[in-house]
Design a protein around this motif. Structure first.
Motif, PDB file in Angstrom:
ATOM      1  N   VAL A  35      12.531 -34.899  21.610  1.00 14.40           N
ATOM      2  CA  VAL A  35      11.357 -35.340  20.354  1.00 14.40           C
ATOM      3  C   VAL A  35      12.388 -35.930  20.236  1.00 14.40           C
ATOM      4  CG1 VAL A  35      10.402 -34.231  18.738  1.00 14.40           C
ATOM      5  CG2 VAL A  35      10.532 -33.017  20.831  1.00 14.40           C
ATOM      6  N   THR A  36      11.635 -36.838  19.129  1.00 11.35           N
ATOM      7  CA  THR A  36      12.485 -38.014  18.571  1.00 11.35           C
ATOM      8  C   THR A  36      12.943 -37.156  16.855  1.00 11.35           C
ATOM      9  OG1 THR A  36      10.414 -38.911  17.235  1.00 11.35           O
ATOM     10  CG2 THR A  36      10.727 -39.897  19.676  1.00 11.35           C
ATOM     11  N   GLY A  37      12.461 -36.384  16.793  1.00 17.08           N
ATOM     12  CA  GLY A  37      12.416 -35.534  15.069  1.00 17.08           C
ATOM     13  C   GLY A  37      11.570 -36.074  13.958  1.00 17.08           C
ATOM     14  N   ARG A  38       9.959 -37.025  14.170  1.00 18.16           N
ATOM     15  CA  ARG A  38       9.482 -37.010  13.578  1.00 18.16           C
ATOM     16  C   ARG A  38       8.077 -36.702  14.635  1.00 18.16           C
ATOM     17  NH1 ARG A  38      10.084 -41.471   9.398  1.00 18.16           N
ATOM     18  NH2 ARG A  38       7.370 -41.661  10.066  1.00 18.16           N
ATOM     19  N   HIS A  39       6.675 -36.445  13.147  1.00 14.61           N
ATOM     20  CA  HIS A  39       5.610 -36.298  13.996  1.00 14.61           C
ATOM     21  C   HIS A  39       4.736 -36.597  13.400  1.00 14.61           C
ATOM     22  CE1 HIS A  39       2.837 -32.800  15.224  1.00 14.61           C
ATOM     23  NE2 HIS A  39       3.911 -32.241  16.343  1.00 14.61           N
ATOM     24  N   VAL A  40       3.426 -36.385  14.174  1.00 12.98           N
ATOM     25  CA  VAL A  40       2.093 -37.165  13.551  1.00 12.98           C
ATOM     26  C   VAL A  40       1.323 -36.516  11.888  1.00 12.98           C
ATOM     27  CG1 VAL A  40       0.127 -37.887  13.967  1.00 12.98           C
ATOM     28  CG2 VAL A  40       1.318 -37.809  15.941  1.00 12.98           C
ATOM     29  N   SER A  41       1.934 -35.051  12.204  1.00  9.83           N
ATOM     30  CA  SER A  41       1.194 -34.725  11.393  1.00  9.83           C
ATOM     31  C   SER A  41       2.058 -35.316   9.995  1.00  9.83           C
ATOM     32  CB  SER A  41       1.600 -33.032  11.299  1.00  9.83           C
ATOM     33  OG  SER A  41       2.203 -32.951  11.764  1.00  9.83           O
ATOM     34  N   LEU A  42       3.771 -35.154   9.967  1.00 11.46           N
ATOM     35  CA  LEU A  42       4.085 -35.353   9.359  1.00 11.46           C
ATOM     36  C   LEU A  42       4.405 -36.552   8.831  1.00 11.46           C
ATOM     37  CD1 LEU A  42       7.654 -33.555  10.749  1.00 11.46           C
ATOM     38  CD2 LEU A  42       6.192 -32.953   9.177  1.00 11.46           C
ATOM     39  N   ASP A  43       3.973 -37.432   9.718  1.00 11.79           N
ATOM     40  CA  ASP A  43       3.654 -39.321   8.891  1.00 11.79           C
ATOM     41  C   ASP A  43       2.453 -39.559   8.269  1.00 11.79           C
ATOM     42  OD1 ASP A  43       5.996 -40.377  10.294  1.00 11.79           O
ATOM     43  OD2 ASP A  43       4.617 -40.392  12.366  1.00 11.79           O
ATOM     44  N   ILE A  44       1.475 -38.335   8.735  1.00  9.93           N
ATOM     45  CA  ILE A  44       0.056 -38.537   8.181  1.00  9.93           C
ATOM     46  C   ILE A  44       0.387 -37.859   6.588  1.00  9.93           C
ATOM     47  CG2 ILE A  44      -2.224 -37.417   7.424  1.00  9.93           C
ATOM     48  CD1 ILE A  44      -2.063 -37.378  11.122  1.00  9.93           C
ATOM     49  N   ALA A  45       1.412 -36.496   6.343  1.00 11.74           N
ATOM     50  CA  ALA A  45       1.269 -36.286   5.391  1.00 11.74           C
ATOM     51  C   ALA A  45       2.357 -37.616   4.265  1.00 11.74           C
ATOM     52  CB  ALA A  45       2.384 -34.605   5.240  1.00 11.74           C
ATOM     53  N   SER A  46       3.233 -37.783   5.260  1.00 15.14           N
ATOM     54  CA  SER A  46       3.605 -38.434   3.987  1.00 15.14           C
ATOM     55  C   SER A  46       3.484 -40.327   3.530  1.00 15.14           C
ATOM     56  CB  SER A  46       5.074 -39.435   5.343  1.00 15.14           C
ATOM     57  OG  SER A  46       5.357 -39.926   4.296  1.00 15.14           O
ATOM     58  N   VAL A  47       2.343 -40.693   4.333  1.00 15.02           N
ATOM     59  CA  VAL A  47       1.372 -41.358   3.778  1.00 15.02           C
ATOM     60  C   VAL A  47       0.838 -40.922   2.741  1.00 15.02           C
ATOM     61  CG1 VAL A  47      -0.965 -42.534   4.070  1.00 15.02           C
ATOM     62  CG2 VAL A  47       0.990 -42.787   6.116  1.00 15.02           C
ATOM     63  N   CYS A  48       0.085 -39.568   3.246  1.00 15.62           N
ATOM     64  CA  CYS A  48      -0.810 -39.342   1.676  1.00 15.62           C
ATOM     65  C   CYS A  48      -0.088 -38.868   0.555  1.00 15.62           C
ATOM     66  CB  CYS A  48      -1.324 -38.059   2.461  1.00 15.62           C
ATOM     67  SG  CYS A  48      -2.469 -38.201   2.919  1.00 15.62           S
ATOM     68  N   PHE A  49       1.687 -38.577   0.520  1.00 11.03           N
ATOM     69  CA  PHE A  49       1.763 -38.502  -0.546  1.00 11.03           C
ATOM     70  C   PHE A  49       2.483 -39.321  -1.295  1.00 11.03           C
ATOM     71  CE2 PHE A  49       6.535 -37.909  -2.827  1.00 11.03           C
ATOM     72  CZ  PHE A  49       5.779 -36.454  -3.511  1.00 11.03           C
ATOM     73  N   SER A  50       2.553 -40.824  -0.678  1.00 12.96           N
ATOM     74  CA  SER A  50       3.004 -41.889  -1.244  1.00 12.96           C
ATOM     75  C   SER A  50       1.729 -42.456  -2.125  1.00 12.96           C
ATOM     76  CB  SER A  50       3.420 -43.317  -0.160  1.00 12.96           C
ATOM     77  OG  SER A  50       4.531 -42.692   0.783  1.00 12.96           O
TER      78      SER A  50
END
Length: 205
Positions: free
Chosen positions: A166-181
């Motif tokens: 596991v790389t430490g990044r997750h799709v849901s986290l990426d989506i949340a990050s984009v939405c927050f930005s």
């Protein structure tokens, strides 16, 4: 002659003490189990992909070989190429100190008579990136290893497979990050718009 007898007695006592202390040498075990592992092929992803392991008593061994087998413990093991310069994965003949097979897959009661057993295992998220094989140990009533089988050759160079950690990044986290930005940008523009409007109202008065 007396010296030879003394040496023989010393070796015998050492072996007896080792056995009493629960020390099992891997080289003392016989490869009496036939083990196979199937998966989708290619690089397996930790936390996502599955490995199906099948094991049974080798049909070529003499009858009664498995009389002491009580439990089968299946483990995920590092291939030699993934042990280089990694002392925490080092292979040792003393199984109590061996780090080759550090990841438990499954433990099941042994079914006598050479019956085929199987288990499907999802690669755990804490499994690191490396090349692997699967090994199954037969344990006796005292939970000591008495035999084994593995999916690779004796030199552990065939039938290996790769697992990607596991790389430490997750799709849901990426989506949340984009939405927050996006929310931050919209909020910033909204703030400037309100400030400019307040300024114009103040100037109009």
């Amino acid at each position: 002659m007396a010296i030879n007898r003394f040496l023989f007695a010393s070796v015998f006592v050492c072996c007896l003490v080792a056995t009493c202390d629960g020390i099992v040498s891997f080289n003392s075990l016989k490869p009496t189990l036939t083990v196979t592992a199937t998966h989708k092929g290619g690089v397996l992803k930790a936390g996502v992909d599955n490995v199906t392991v099948t094991w049974m008593l080798d049909p070529s061994v003499p009858a009664g070989t498995d009389s002491s087998y009580k439990t089968i413990k299946v483990k995920l093991c590092y291939a030699p190429v993934s042990q280089v310069d990694r002392g925490w994965r080092k292979t040792k003949d003393d199984l109590s100190k061996d780090k080759t097979c550090s990841h438990k897959i499954v433990a099941k009661p042994y079914v006598a008579g050479g019956a085929v057993a199987t288990a499907t295992w999802t690669v755990q998220r804490d499994v690191p990136t490396a090349k692997y094989f699967v090994r199954a140990y037969a344990h006796d009533a005292a939970d000591m290893e008495v035999a084994y089988g593995q999916t690779t050759s004796a030199d552990k160079k065939t039938n290996l497979f790769d697992i990607e950690a596991v790389t430490g990044r997750h799709v849901s986290l990426d989506i949340a990050s984009v939405c927050f930005s996006a929310f931050s940008v919209v909020s910033l523009f909204g703030f400037f718009f309100l400030e400019r409007r307040k300024t114009k109202i103040a100037e109009a008065k």
